[in-house]
Design a protein around this motif. Structure first.
Motif, PDB file in Angstrom:
ATOM      1  N   ASP A   1       0.823  -1.206   0.000  1.00 59.27           N
ATOM      2  CA  ASP A   1       0.000   0.000   0.000  1.00 59.27           C
ATOM      3  C   ASP A   1       0.860   1.259   0.000  1.00 59.27           C
ATOM      4  N   VAL A   2       2.179   1.090  -0.030  1.00 56.68           N
ATOM      5  CA  VAL A   2       3.102   2.230  -0.089  1.00 56.68           C
ATOM      6  C   VAL A   2       4.271   1.859  -0.991  1.00 56.68           C
ATOM      7  N   THR A   3       5.031   2.868  -1.413  1.00 53.89           N
ATOM      8  CA  THR A   3       6.217   2.624  -2.245  1.00 53.89           C
ATOM      9  C   THR A   3       7.498   2.791  -1.429  1.00 53.89           C
ATOM     10  N   SER A   4       7.389   2.802  -0.124  1.00 48.66           N
ATOM     11  CA  SER A   4       8.532   3.069   0.753  1.00 48.66           C
ATOM     12  C   SER A   4       9.564   1.949   0.715  1.00 48.66           C
ATOM     13  N   PRO A   5      10.843   2.297   0.776  1.00 49.82           N
ATOM     14  CA  PRO A   5      11.896   1.287   0.923  1.00 49.82           C
ATOM     15  C   PRO A   5      11.977   0.837   2.375  1.00 49.82           C
ATOM     16  N   LEU A   6      12.841  -0.118   2.651  1.00 52.49           N
ATOM     17  CA  LEU A   6      12.971  -0.623   4.015  1.00 52.49           C
ATOM     18  C   LEU A   6      13.502   0.444   4.970  1.00 52.49           C
ATOM     19  N   LEU A   7      14.517   1.183   4.519  1.00 56.17           N
ATOM     20  CA  LEU A   7      15.239   2.094   5.416  1.00 56.17           C
ATOM     21  C   LEU A   7      15.146   3.544   4.962  1.00 56.17           C
ATOM     22  N   GLY A   8      15.526   4.455   5.848  1.00 53.51           N
ATOM     23  CA  GLY A   8      15.606   5.868   5.489  1.00 53.51           C
ATOM     24  C   GLY A   8      14.396   6.669   5.939  1.00 53.51           C
ATOM     25  N   ALA A   9      14.356   7.927   5.522  1.00 49.70           N
ATOM     26  CA  ALA A   9      13.305   8.853   5.956  1.00 49.70           C
ATOM     27  C   ALA A   9      11.913   8.378   5.585  1.00 49.70           C
ATOM     28  N   ASP A  10      11.775   7.692   4.451  1.00 48.07           N
ATOM     29  CA  ASP A  10      10.473   7.180   4.017  1.00 48.07           C
ATOM     30  C   ASP A  10      10.344   5.683   4.265  1.00 48.07           C
ATOM     31  N   GLY A  11      11.178   5.153   5.152  1.00 50.21           N
ATOM     32  CA  GLY A  11      11.214   3.716   5.382  1.00 50.21           C
ATOM     33  C   GLY A  11      10.285   3.241   6.479  1.00 50.21           C
ATOM     34  N   ALA A  12      10.397   1.956   6.787  1.00 52.32           N
ATOM     35  CA  ALA A  12       9.474   1.290   7.703  1.00 52.32           C
ATOM     36  C   ALA A  12       9.472   1.907   9.096  1.00 52.32           C
ATOM     37  N   ALA A  13      10.647   2.228   9.638  1.00 52.39           N
ATOM     38  CA  ALA A  13      10.723   2.739  11.011  1.00 52.39           C
ATOM     39  C   ALA A  13      10.484   4.239  11.089  1.00 52.39           C
ATOM     40  N   ARG A  14      11.184   5.004  10.268  1.00 49.14           N
ATOM     41  CA  ARG A  14      11.136   6.460  10.424  1.00 49.14           C
ATOM     42  C   ARG A  14       9.837   7.084   9.949  1.00 49.14           C
ATOM     43  N   LEU A  15       9.249   6.571   8.879  1.00 52.50           N
ATOM     44  CA  LEU A  15       7.998   7.150   8.396  1.00 52.50           C
ATOM     45  C   LEU A  15       6.794   6.587   9.143  1.00 52.50           C
ATOM     46  N   PHE A  16       6.786   5.278   9.377  1.00 48.13           N
ATOM     47  CA  PHE A  16       5.588   4.634   9.920  1.00 48.13           C
ATOM     48  C   PHE A  16       5.682   4.282  11.402  1.00 48.13           C
ATOM     49  N   GLY A  17       6.894   4.255  11.949  1.00 48.93           N
ATOM     50  CA  GLY A  17       7.054   3.893  13.353  1.00 48.93           C
ATOM     51  C   GLY A  17       6.248   4.753  14.315  1.00 48.93           C
ATOM     52  N   PRO A  18       6.239   6.077  14.146  1.00 48.88           N
ATOM     53  CA  PRO A  18       5.502   6.920  15.099  1.00 48.88           C
ATOM     54  C   PRO A  18       4.012   6.593  15.189  1.00 48.88           C
ATOM     55  N   GLN A  19       3.378   6.223  14.077  1.00 48.98           N
ATOM     56  CA  GLN A  19       1.950   5.915  14.144  1.00 48.98           C
ATOM     57  C   GLN A  19       1.695   4.584  14.840  1.00 48.98           C
ATOM     58  N   LYS A  20       2.769   3.810  15.048  1.00 50.57           N
ATOM     59  CA  LYS A  20       2.650   2.543  15.763  1.00 50.57           C
ATOM     60  C   LYS A  20       3.059   2.684  17.227  1.00 50.57           C
ATOM     61  N   GLY A  21       3.318   3.922  17.637  1.00 47.87           N
ATOM     62  CA  GLY A  21       3.639   4.181  19.036  1.00 47.87           C
ATOM     63  C   GLY A  21       5.101   4.401  19.323  1.00 47.87           C
ATOM     64  N   ALA A  22       5.952   4.353  18.307  1.00 50.14           N
ATOM     65  CA  ALA A  22       7.395   4.517  18.532  1.00 50.14           C
ATOM     66  C   ALA A  22       7.742   5.978  18.797  1.00 50.14           C
ATOM     67  N   ASP A  23       8.468   6.235  19.893  1.00 49.64           N
ATOM     68  CA  ASP A  23       8.986   7.581  20.126  1.00 49.64           C
ATOM     69  C   ASP A  23      10.302   7.729  19.372  1.00 49.64           C
ATOM     70  N   ALA A  24      10.943   8.892  19.493  1.00 53.00           N
ATOM     71  CA  ALA A  24      12.149   9.165  18.693  1.00 53.00           C
ATOM     72  C   ALA A  24      13.243   8.134  18.937  1.00 53.00           C
ATOM     73  N   GLN A  25      13.443   7.760  20.202  1.00 50.32           N
ATOM     74  CA  GLN A  25      14.479   6.781  20.524  1.00 50.32           C
ATOM     75  C   GLN A  25      14.142   5.414  19.935  1.00 50.32           C
ATOM     76  N   CYS A  26      12.884   5.039  20.058  1.00 52.15           N
ATOM     77  CA  CYS A  26      12.435   3.746  19.541  1.00 52.15           C
ATOM     78  C   CYS A  26      12.557   3.689  18.018  1.00 52.15           C
ATOM     79  N   VAL A  27      12.216   4.783  17.341  1.00 59.33           N
ATOM     80  CA  VAL A  27      12.330   4.838  15.883  1.00 59.33           C
ATOM     81  C   VAL A  27      13.749   4.535  15.436  1.00 59.33           C
ATOM     82  N   GLU A  28      14.727   5.189  16.073  1.00 57.91           N
ATOM     83  CA  GLU A  28      16.115   4.975  15.669  1.00 57.91           C
ATOM     84  C   GLU A  28      16.599   3.570  16.035  1.00 57.91           C
ATOM     85  N   GLU A  29      16.090   3.034  17.134  1.00 59.06           N
ATOM     86  CA  GLU A  29      16.418   1.665  17.517  1.00 59.06           C
ATOM     87  C   GLU A  29      15.913   0.676  16.466  1.00 59.06           C
TER      88      GLU A  29
END
Length: 372
Positions: A196-224
């Protein structure tokens, strides 16, 4: 006089309305003002929630239910579909591993697993299907699909040969992947990930940094999680991490491609073909669509964005009714003729379907006033 024909094709409003419920609410809004308008309802999906329902409405088939585990390991029931050809199975990962099943928090963002989605895949494989479509959207997870692959017999091991605990954070300790016990039919089926998205695995538009916050990840968790996924891709040694769609469903797209030989396809295009949307757009005077939140993700493979591009090719205006609107950098407002922000029109305590119906009724009245 030939009555106008309108296509009503909303996506789900996450957490409030399914695509079918939204379509019915929009239809009620139109009919409240103008019963003579001919309505063509096509509840939309793009690989996320509602994909099974949309494909069953476009191609007859059988809905099946099995016992699985939610993202945090509790037993539950979830559905998948065997389409009318008897050869094609459709699994919606969100049915078992979706955000709707957890309370978003840094803890759940780290630990949520796709294991339940893998149990759905296993049920589909056991049915004897020859083609398996996995809808990748609406996830609560950022585990790179390792939970699902574990359910299919893969083992993700640390340096001491011990299996990793569930969740994306644990991938930072991954040393090797043992695929010797994988499901025997995995190599015998055509495996497709509907993204449903064209995002790559990593980077600003990736799984953690773009979508992590909506799953409850705070800044530290996103980078982890970003670091854990990067380590995972290095251990696997697959170059597909930069491919579009590998970041879908918390990196599930990457896991399917790198370890199970899947092919990624845009979920919207798959559903669009099944529903015959291009023909239906051509017959329509106007298209009404909607989603829970309109933001820059809308143009990264989401259903309403794909529908708007299709309609623009044929000169058909598209009206979007969004639960909320983000006007950040990268938001493509010009995709739509009109963008209605329902959050500015909602009444305290009013049901979402009622708010949507009222907004569509107001828009219908305004449109008919200018076209008559």
């Amino acid at each position: 006089m030939i009555p106008p024909r309108w296509l009503v094709a909303p996506q789900e409003y996450k957490g409030t309305l399914t695509a079918s419920e939204a379509a019915e609410a929009m239809a009620r809004g139109v009919r409240e003002v103008s019963p003579e308008v001919v309505l063509d309802l096509a509840p939309l999906a793009d690989g996320g929630p509602g994909t099974v329902e949309a494909l069953l409405s476009g191609t007859r088939g059988e809905r099946r239910v099995c016992r699985v585990h939610c993202p945090l390991g509790k037993p539950m029931e979830a559905a998948w579909a065997l389409l009318e050809d008897g050869r094609t199975a459709v699994v919606e990962m969100a049915a078992a591993s979706g955000l709707v099943h957890v309370e978003p928090s840094p803890v759940s963002a780290r630990k949520a697993s796709t294991y339940g989605a893998g149990e759905l895949m296993r049920a589909a494989l056991d049915s004897g299907c020859e083609r398996l479509i996995i809808g990748l959207g609406g996830s609560a997870t950022t585990d790179g699909g390792t939970g699902a692959l574990t359910a299919l017999g893969y083992r993700f091991l640390d340096a001491n040969g011990h299996p990793l605990p569930p969740g994306g954070a644990a991938l930072s300790a991954l040393a090797r992947v043992d695929a010797s016990g994988r499901h025997p039919r995995l190599g015998k089926v055509e495996l497709m990930g509907a993204t449903d998205v064209t995002s790559p695995l990593l980077g600003a538009d990736g799984a953690a940094r773009l979508f992590g916050p909506q799953k409850g990840a705070d800044a530290q968790c996103v980078e982890e999680l970003e670091a854990a996924l990067a380590h995972y891709s290095r251990v696997v040694g697959d170059l597909s991490a930069g491919w579009p769609g590998t970041g879908a469903a918390g990196g599930f797209g990457f896991g399917l491609v790198a370890l199970a030989g899947a092919r990624l396809v845009p979920g919207y295009e798959l559903v669009s073909r099944a529903l015959g949307l291009e023909r239906r757009v051509l017959l329509a005077e106007v298209v009404l669509t909607g989603e829970g939140r309109f933001d820059r993700q809308t143009s990264l493979g989401k259903g309403p964005g794909g529908l708007a591009r299709l309609a623009r090719e044929h000169g058909t205006p598209v009206e979007l009714f969004a639960g909320s609107v983000r006007r950040d950098e990268g938001v493509e407002l010009d995709l739509f003729h009109t963008v209605v922000d329902l959050s500015t029109q909602a009444r305290p305590g009013a049901p979402a379907a009622e708010v949507l119906q009222e907004a569509v009724a107001r828009w219908t009245a305004a449109r008919l006033k200018t076209t008559r």
